[in-house]
Design an enzyme around this catalytic site. Sequence first.
Site, PDB file in Angstrom:
ATOM      1  CB  VAL A   1     -19.123  -1.388  -3.693  1.00 57.33           C
ATOM      2  CG1 VAL A   1     -19.424  -2.776  -3.127  1.00 57.33           C
ATOM      3  CG2 VAL A   1     -17.625  -1.218  -3.924  1.00 57.33           C
ATOM      4  N   GLY A   2     -22.073  -0.541  -4.072  1.00 59.75           N
ATOM      5  CA  GLY A   2     -23.455  -0.779  -3.659  1.00 59.75           C
ATOM      6  C   GLY A   2     -24.426  -0.897  -4.822  1.00 59.75           C
TER       7      GLY A   2
ATOM      8  CE  LYS B   1      -4.451   1.006   0.371  1.00 54.59           C
ATOM      9  NZ  LYS B   1      -5.589   0.292  -0.202  1.00 54.59           N
TER      10      LYS B   1
ATOM     11  N   GLY C   1     -23.020   3.524  -3.983  1.00 57.95           N
ATOM     12  CA  GLY C   1     -21.964   4.014  -4.868  1.00 57.95           C
ATOM     13  C   GLY C   1     -21.538   2.906  -5.810  1.00 57.95           C
TER      14      GLY C   1
END
Length: 370
Positions: free
Chosen positions: A181-182, A77, A179
């Site tokens: 994903v949702g 990351k 959004g």
Amino acid sequence: MVGLLGIEDELGPKRVIHVYEPSLSLNGILVVDNVAAGPSIGGLRMATDVTLSECFRLARAMTLKNAAAGLPHGGGKSVLRADPTLPRAEKEALIRAFAGALRDVEDYIFGPDMGTDEQCMAWVKDEIGRSVGLPREVGGIPLDELGATGLGVARAVEAALPYVDFELAGARVAIQGFGAVGMHAARFLSEKGALLVAASDSSGATRDDAGLDVTALIEAKRNGQPVRDFADGRAMERDAIIAVPCDIWVPAARPDVIDLSNVDQLDTKLIVQGANIPITLEAEAHLHRKGILSLPDFIANAGGVICAAAEYAGATQQAAFDAIEEKIIQNTEAMMDRVRADQTLPRQAATEMADIRIRRAMDTRRWSIF
Ligand code: NAD
């Protein structure tokens, strides 16, 4: 062994690099956690409050997620301490400089995360040739537009159906965070006959017990309309979504939205974690005791990184989507087998699965984490 940084364990981190150039306001960190399975993939997060420990925790989460998904990649990351809403030219200069400074760290592949997007990944690719989550024009598979993570969330639900007492056809779904994903999770679940009974975004929520029109709600949201203004639904307060009676509850917004203070408001049978760490560990254990199955984030929301890895390997969009379905179904089933055999929490079972894969990969290497 007590680590120099205080964060080391048997898995990593392999490398921690601080990139600092005050004349450019460049202040960033890269953590390459574990690369036993292959070069690490993980997002570049841009925010004004990022820290080393956050970067390390996120890198470790990617080690586990990539291993759990059976990808030939370790976890890493990177974080840039800067305002992600900087004017475009300044943001581009900063990202290019950061990527340039990490040019030789070949075991880290940049991906998008909070504060960065496919355009940022195109700058990184142009600068050092190593990033995923790219625009289509430079070889990317636009995973948010296509719904890679939402597809995985929906397939995780299907794989978990033998462990719950309802069918997908007619099942009531509530989605927190409509959004990327949702909305796609709603779309893929409704294609299998589920009913979207409630959805929320940062400004409110909408509800219809008879089922919202998913296509129309996505269209309205894409046109910039908050879900609470959706004409065919009943507007609610944003957090009222938590208590909506449903069969499947999908957190797809923010971390830590469910803790011990509100977990008992949930009125559902199955939770599928689209967001990262949306439920505190204590609340997750509480749900398990109550017999509510909660599929953990790094199993259920791995569709995005599976797609990114396929993009990096030069696979087609179809191959990427096939891989998401296959891997998420297999992993959810394997995790549930362990949950049943060991009477353990799903997160514990998934972590053990990932840990076994990482250690097997480490066994194949001359140096354990290199
Ligand atoms: P997004 O920005 O496209 O959507 C997030 C949605 O959540 C927005 O509609 C926003 O208005 C809403 N929201 C924010 N705070 C809220 C709140 N308190 N209550 C209700 N709604 C709220 O982001 P996304 O890409 O869909 O990601 C959602 C989550 O999933 C994030 O935690 C992200 O880290 C995680 N995630 C995303 C992917 C991916 O492929 N995009 C993959 C894995 C995990």
